[in-house]
Design an enzyme around this catalytic site. Sequence first.
Site, PDB file in Angstrom:
ATOM      1  N   ILE A  10       0.825  -1.222   0.000  1.00  0.00           N
ATOM      2  CA  ILE A  10       0.000   0.000   0.000  1.00  0.00           C
ATOM      3  C   ILE A  10       0.861   1.276   0.000  1.00  0.00           C
ATOM      4  O   ILE A  10       0.430   2.307  -0.510  1.00  0.00           O
ATOM      5  CB  ILE A  10      -1.009  -0.017   1.179  1.00  0.00           C
ATOM      6  CG1 ILE A  10      -2.180   0.895   0.862  1.00  0.00           C
ATOM      7  CG2 ILE A  10      -0.349   0.371   2.498  1.00  0.00           C
ATOM      8  CD1 ILE A  10      -3.382   0.668   1.731  1.00  0.00           C
ATOM      9  N   ASN A  23      -3.258   1.914  15.615  1.00  0.00           N
ATOM     10  CA  ASN A  23      -3.781   1.615  16.956  1.00  0.00           C
ATOM     11  C   ASN A  23      -4.226   2.923  17.593  1.00  0.00           C
ATOM     12  O   ASN A  23      -3.989   4.005  17.035  1.00  0.00           O
ATOM     13  CB  ASN A  23      -2.733   0.886  17.809  1.00  0.00           C
ATOM     14  CG  ASN A  23      -1.461   1.696  17.930  1.00  0.00           C
ATOM     15  OD1 ASN A  23      -1.491   2.856  18.360  1.00  0.00           O
ATOM     16  ND2 ASN A  23      -0.328   1.134  17.512  1.00  0.00           N
ATOM     17  N   VAL A  32       1.165  -2.964   8.656  1.00  0.00           N
ATOM     18  CA  VAL A  32       1.035  -1.927   7.629  1.00  0.00           C
ATOM     19  C   VAL A  32       1.323  -0.539   8.232  1.00  0.00           C
ATOM     20  O   VAL A  32       1.873   0.348   7.566  1.00  0.00           O
ATOM     21  CB  VAL A  32      -0.365  -2.018   6.954  1.00  0.00           C
ATOM     22  CG1 VAL A  32      -1.463  -1.532   7.836  1.00  0.00           C
ATOM     23  CG2 VAL A  32      -0.383  -1.310   5.628  1.00  0.00           C
ATOM     24  N   ASP A  33       0.991  -0.379   9.501  1.00  0.00           N
ATOM     25  CA  ASP A  33       1.245   0.879  10.221  1.00  0.00           C
ATOM     26  C   ASP A  33       2.746   1.196  10.204  1.00  0.00           C
ATOM     27  O   ASP A  33       3.169   2.316   9.830  1.00  0.00           O
ATOM     28  CB  ASP A  33       0.741   0.685  11.675  1.00  0.00           C
ATOM     29  CG  ASP A  33       0.622   1.992  12.431  1.00  0.00           C
ATOM     30  OD1 ASP A  33       0.811   3.054  11.806  1.00  0.00           O
ATOM     31  OD2 ASP A  33       0.324   1.939  13.656  1.00  0.00           O
ATOM     32  N   SER A 116      -7.572  -4.707  10.424  1.00  0.00           N
ATOM     33  CA  SER A 116      -7.766  -5.679  11.523  1.00  0.00           C
ATOM     34  C   SER A 116      -7.401  -7.121  11.168  1.00  0.00           C
ATOM     35  O   SER A 116      -7.483  -7.997  12.027  1.00  0.00           O
ATOM     36  CB  SER A 116      -9.221  -5.684  12.054  1.00  0.00           C
ATOM     37  OG  SER A 116      -9.406  -4.601  12.925  1.00  0.00           O
ATOM     38  N   TYR A 120      -4.447  -7.790  14.635  1.00  0.00           N
ATOM     39  CA  TYR A 120      -5.712  -7.747  15.377  1.00  0.00           C
ATOM     40  C   TYR A 120      -6.600  -8.978  15.149  1.00  0.00           C
ATOM     41  O   TYR A 120      -7.663  -9.095  15.750  1.00  0.00           O
ATOM     42  CB  TYR A 120      -6.478  -6.457  15.066  1.00  0.00           C
ATOM     43  CG  TYR A 120      -5.939  -5.243  15.811  1.00  0.00           C
ATOM     44  CD1 TYR A 120      -4.892  -5.348  16.733  1.00  0.00           C
ATOM     45  CD2 TYR A 120      -6.480  -3.975  15.609  1.00  0.00           C
ATOM     46  CE1 TYR A 120      -4.397  -4.239  17.411  1.00  0.00           C
ATOM     47  CE2 TYR A 120      -6.000  -2.861  16.295  1.00  0.00           C
ATOM     48  CZ  TYR A 120      -4.950  -3.005  17.197  1.00  0.00           C
ATOM     49  OH  TYR A 120      -4.472  -1.904  17.872  1.00  0.00           O
TER      50      TYR A 120
HETATM   51  N1  AR6 Z   1       0.532  -3.080   2.216  1.00  0.00           N
HETATM   52  C1  AR6 Z   1      -0.699  -3.602   2.241  1.00  0.00           C
HETATM   53  N2  AR6 Z   1      -1.136  -4.422   3.201  1.00  0.00           N
HETATM   54  C2  AR6 Z   1      -0.272  -4.745   4.195  1.00  0.00           C
HETATM   55  C3  AR6 Z   1       1.046  -4.225   4.239  1.00  0.00           C
HETATM   56  C4  AR6 Z   1       1.433  -3.358   3.184  1.00  0.00           C
HETATM   57  N3  AR6 Z   1       2.663  -2.810   3.152  1.00  0.00           N
HETATM   58  N4  AR6 Z   1       1.659  -4.732   5.354  1.00  0.00           N
HETATM   59  C5  AR6 Z   1       0.764  -5.518   5.971  1.00  0.00           C
HETATM   60  N5  AR6 Z   1      -0.384  -5.545   5.276  1.00  0.00           N
HETATM   61  P1  AR6 Z   1      -1.913  -5.222  10.366  1.00  0.00           P
HETATM   62  P2  AR6 Z   1      -4.274  -4.801  12.041  1.00  0.00           P
HETATM   63  C6  AR6 Z   1      -1.648  -6.250   5.532  1.00  0.00           C
HETATM   64  O1  AR6 Z   1      -1.347  -6.194  11.340  1.00  0.00           O
HETATM   65  O2  AR6 Z   1      -4.596  -6.231  12.014  1.00  0.00           O
HETATM   66  C7  AR6 Z   1      -0.100  -2.481  14.054  1.00  0.00           C
HETATM   67  O3  AR6 Z   1       0.959  -2.755  14.938  1.00  0.00           O
HETATM   68  C8  AR6 Z   1      -1.577  -7.468   6.415  1.00  0.00           C
HETATM   69  O4  AR6 Z   1      -1.224  -8.613   5.607  1.00  0.00           O
HETATM   70  O5  AR6 Z   1      -0.974  -4.232   9.786  1.00  0.00           O
HETATM   71  O6  AR6 Z   1      -5.374  -3.823  11.842  1.00  0.00           O
HETATM   72  C9  AR6 Z   1      -0.918  -1.285  14.486  1.00  0.00           C
HETATM   73  O7  AR6 Z   1      -0.129  -0.286  15.101  1.00  0.00           O
HETATM   74  C10 AR6 Z   1      -2.978  -7.548   6.944  1.00  0.00           C
HETATM   75  O8  AR6 Z   1      -3.811  -8.277   6.026  1.00  0.00           O
HETATM   76  O9  AR6 Z   1      -3.120  -4.367  11.020  1.00  0.00           O
HETATM   77  C11 AR6 Z   1      -1.896  -1.908  15.410  1.00  0.00           C
HETATM   78  O10 AR6 Z   1      -1.333  -2.057  16.689  1.00  0.00           O
HETATM   79  C12 AR6 Z   1      -3.467  -6.112   6.976  1.00  0.00           C
HETATM   80  O11 AR6 Z   1      -2.479  -5.353   6.279  1.00  0.00           O
HETATM   81  C13 AR6 Z   1      -2.159  -3.243  14.833  1.00  0.00           C
HETATM   82  O12 AR6 Z   1      -0.999  -3.578  14.087  1.00  0.00           O
HETATM   83  C14 AR6 Z   1      -3.617  -5.521   8.368  1.00  0.00           C
HETATM   84  O13 AR6 Z   1      -2.622  -6.062   9.225  1.00  0.00           O
HETATM   85  C15 AR6 Z   1      -3.324  -3.225  13.865  1.00  0.00           C
HETATM   86  O14 AR6 Z   1      -3.595  -4.534  13.450  1.00  0.00           O
END
Ligand code: AR6
Length: 341
Positions: A10, A23, A32-33, A116, A120
């Site tokens: 992304i 978060n 992703v954050d 999420s 999450y």
């Molecule tokens: N581009 C697109 N999608 C991505 C990327 C990327 N570069 N990297 C990961 N994903 P997550 P959450 C996908 O864990 O579950 C953080 O620490 C990944 O495969 O990033 O909402 C925050 O600070 C997954 O399908 O977010 C919060 O503490 C999706 O993005 C917590 O994680 C979301 O995974 C939020 O958890």
Amino acid sequence: MPLEIVRNDITKMKVDAIVNAANESLLGGGGVDGAIHRAAGSGLLAECRTLGGCKTGKAKITGGYNLPAKYVIHTVGPIYNDGKHGEKVLLESCYRESLALAKEYQCETVAFPLISSGVYGYPKDQALKVAIDVISDFLLENEMMVYIVIFDKAAYKISEKLFSDIAEYIDDNYVDEHTNYSRERIRMNALPPMAPRTRRKKTDDDFLEMCDCRAMLAEDDLDAKLKQIDESFSQMLLRKIDEKGMTDAECYKKANIDRKLFSKIRSDVHYKPSKPTALAFAISLELSLAETEDMLRKAGFALSHSNKFDIIIEYFISKGNYNIFEINEALFAFDQSLLGA
Ligand code: AR6
């Protein structure tokens, strides 16, 4: 296509806004954050510090700094427990609030990760369904290009039941095609032999008369044929929209087709759409299989059992499921091109 599922990172998306799965502190994290903060640079964290955090289900907006995107919309998804703690409502709210912010900032293109569905723990197939449902509802009322960005193949999953149903349907239909072909050959071989023709030597008069008749027949035939030129794709589309009592906008939105392309088709009676576009309209109009074939023919195409794309479309039409976003989910899962423009 107003809603598209793409496989990408992304942080690389050249859109007006990307959405961050943050978060409540909004001060960065993993997943992703972390990727977004790394790519945007320290300016993003500095601006996030001024925002005072964000509640679960809500969204806040910042600049994009070093990202190709102009804005980052930070939303906080629910931590998945067992699905009985209001997770779905909160996740829906994330998408709704983010889209509302994007609209307020006049974004024309927005990219979402599957909120999420990582740390999450929200089950990925359900997370994707929520995303598609809320975004497609929003797109019925709003003009925007929205991407759901899937990071890796493993992150993407349609429900296993749907996947195996479609896989089974594909298998069955490959087999059917073969069986029908064999049956057709048996039928052809079983036809009675043609009766022998009676012959008489032709005279010159006979010959001239025959030539005259043929010329007249050919002229009549051509005239008749020209008079019955079929209605075009565009004419059939507009007729069907009227018959179904839909507005143009209802039809092209449900087809996941943008307004500009629809206007082009509307104003050009001879417009030849691509196969996915023609099918998208057939789905939007909820045409039967026979009507779908008819509409495709007008655009110069046919449904065939020799490719998965066509069989998947046929599967959904035969089940009476005309949700283009669900169909696109399935097409994506089977590595096929998607419906729409
Ligand atoms: N581009 C697109 N999608 C991505 C990327 C990327 N570069 N990297 C990961 N994903 P997550 P959450 C996908 O864990 O579950 C953080 O620490 C990944 O495969 O990033 O909402 C925050 O600070 C997954 O399908 O977010 C919060 O503490 C999706 O993005 C917590 O994680 C979301 O995974 C939020 O958890």
